[in-house]
Write a protein that holds these residues in place. Structure first.
Motif, short mmCIF file in Angstrom:
data_model
loop_
_atom_site.label_atom_id
_atom_site.label_comp_id
_atom_site.label_asym_id
_atom_site.label_seq_id
_atom_site.Cartn_x
_atom_site.Cartn_y
_atom_site.Cartn_z
N SER A 68 0.82 -1.22 0.00
CA SER A 68 0.00 0.00 0.00
C SER A 68 0.85 1.27 0.00
O SER A 68 0.37 2.33 -0.36
CB SER A 68 -0.98 0.01 1.18
N TYR A 96 -4.45 -1.31 9.29
CA TYR A 96 -4.46 -1.97 10.61
C TYR A 96 -5.87 -2.34 11.06
O TYR A 96 -6.09 -2.67 12.24
CB TYR A 96 -3.79 -1.06 11.66
N SER A 155 0.37 -6.77 4.44
CA SER A 155 1.70 -6.86 5.07
C SER A 155 1.61 -7.31 6.52
O SER A 155 2.38 -8.18 6.95
CB SER A 155 2.38 -5.50 5.03
N TYR A 170 1.12 -0.88 17.34
CA TYR A 170 2.11 -0.10 18.08
C TYR A 170 1.59 0.31 19.45
O TYR A 170 0.39 0.41 19.67
CB TYR A 170 2.46 1.19 17.29
C1 LIG Z 1 -0.32 3.59 8.11
C2 LIG Z 1 0.43 2.80 7.09
N1 LIG Z 1 0.01 2.80 5.84
C3 LIG Z 1 0.64 2.10 4.89
C4 LIG Z 1 1.76 1.36 5.20
C5 LIG Z 1 2.46 0.63 4.08
O1 LIG Z 1 2.39 -0.75 4.19
P1 LIG Z 1 2.68 -1.70 2.97
O2 LIG Z 1 3.32 -0.92 1.88
O3 LIG Z 1 3.55 -2.76 3.51
O4 LIG Z 1 1.33 -2.23 2.53
C6 LIG Z 1 2.24 1.31 6.49
C7 LIG Z 1 3.43 0.52 6.82
O5 LIG Z 1 3.95 0.50 7.87
C8 LIG Z 1 1.55 2.06 7.47
O6 LIG Z 1 1.96 2.07 8.74
#
Ligand SMILES: Cc1ncc(COP(=O)(O)O)c(C=O)c1O
Length: 367
Positions: free
Chosen positions: A98, A194, A226, A311
């Motif tokens: 994302s 999340y 993720s 967190y």
């Molecule tokens: C709030 C938030 N959005 C997006 C991401 C991006 O995650 P990813 O690119 O692994 O899907 C993170 C990663 O820590 C995040 O904390």
């Protein structure tokens, strides 16, 4: 002729580099460092997902940017089930994790110089980075009354459960944001990566009927596998919402080659169809959170928000770098609050992403 500076000059220094000294201090601990700074998953990729990836590894042809039919169905089913959206009526699109979507969404939506992107006052830095890449202006605000009537707001980011604070926004708050944005022709992008990790509060999706009113007009929910499925290494995410906006994103992403690899698409199908591994992972995080929370409170920290997400948002009522240093001397590395906004100077963020053994060691070191 006055040449514009390199694009990278629009971006701040990469924040994590400023933790190097604390990381070196933590690494010197005789029993080794405990890294609670980054929030990178450490538990294995579930077997059902690895198998799906392996089974799809013979992939000589180009994959579909839109995702395979089976993947689109799996995303639609998951969004209906977990976000409480209707059975259909919203668009879906897989993304390469994302973060890339967060960083490029303003650009893909045609947001540019003179436009305003609203981000939470204490926020994941990529929202602001994305606005900077597009040449737009960022306003940090948790309440839209603070934004002012004249600004050209094109995009509003919300993030619940929030990174770094773990704050959960109630449906009534999200509803107000959606109404406000629709009145002004702005888009609400809700980062819900999340969402599956609710502890003391039940997170709500922007796609839930009590928030969007059953219409997906001007709303996008951004999701990631993720953390839910330990897939940070696969780069697997998706966006769901306003069908016209999703179609527009697809058009551009097809031209730009922003395609999720075919084996990862197959892995995503397996991940989205299986809730068991996600439940097991959630229980691991729940136990680690309990241990960490007790350890930090016992050591005199105050835990704020943190009702959901990955967190603990902690303070000792002092500058974050003093807290980072205090913990690093005990071999524990956390993220400094200033990474997330000027209002977070007295906070640090501790991730739940270390092994059970390392989390138990935090409790021992802080006792
Ligand atoms: C709030 C938030 N959005 C997006 C991401 C991006 O995650 P990813 O690119 O692994 O899907 C993170 C990663 O820590 C995040 O904390």
């Amino acid at each position: 002729m006055n040449r514009p500076g390199p694009v990278s000059s629009r971006l701040p220094e990469f924040t994590w580099d400023t933790l190097d000294a604390a990381a070196a201090l933590a690494a010197a601990h005789p029993d080794g460092p405990i890294n609670l700074s980054m929030g990178t998953p450490v538990d294995p990729v579930p077997q059902v997902i690895r198998q799906a990836l392996a089974d799809a590894s013979d992939a000589p042809g180009y994959p579909l940017t839109a995702g395979t039919r089976v993947l689109r169905d799996a995303i639609t089913g998951w969004v209906s089930r977990v976000c409480g959206a209707g059975a259909d009526g919203f668009g879906v699109l897989p993304t390469i994790g994302s973060k890339e979507l967060v960083a490029w969404l303003p650009t893909l939506l045609g947001v540019g110089p003179g436009d305003v992107v609203v981000v939470p006052s204490i926020a994941y830095p990529t929202y602001e980075d994305g606005a900077r890449l597009a040449g737009a202006t960022t306003v940090r605000a948790d309440s839209l009354t603070a934004v002012g009537p004249t600004s050209r707001v094109r995009l509003v980011w919300v993030n619940s459960p929030g990174n770094p604070t773990g704050r959960v926004l109630p449906a009534t708050h999200l509803r107000k944001v959606v109404d406000w944005a629709r009145e002004r022709g702005a888009v609400v992008a809700s980062d819900e990566c999340y969402l599956p990790l609710g502890w003391d509060a039940e997170p709500v999706s922007v796609l839930a009927p009590e928030v969007c009113g059953g219409s997906y007009d001007s709303v996008l929910a951004v999701h990631s596998l993720s953390k839910r499925s330990n897939l940070a290494g696969y780069r697997a995410g998706f966006v769901a919402g306003d069908p016209a906006l999703v179609a527009e994103l697809l058009k551009i992403r097809k031209h730009a080659g922003m395609i999720v690899p075919a084996p990862v698409q197959a892995a995503m199908v397996a991940a989205l169809r299986d809730e068991r591994h996600a439940d097991e992972q959630r229980e691991r995080y729940r136990a680690r959170r309990e241990t960490l929370r007790a350890a930090f409170v016992g050591a005199g920290f105050t835990v704020e928000h943190s009702e959901a997400g990955l967190y603990l948002w902690l303070t000792r009522g002092e500058d974050c770098w003093a807290t980072v240093d205090w913990l690093a001397r005990r071999g524990i590395l956390v993220a400094a609050g200033v990474f997330y906004g000027p209002g977070a100077r007295q906070y640090v963020r501790a991730a739940l992403t270390e092994s059970d053994e390392r989390i138990a060691a935090v409790a021992a070191r802080l006792a």
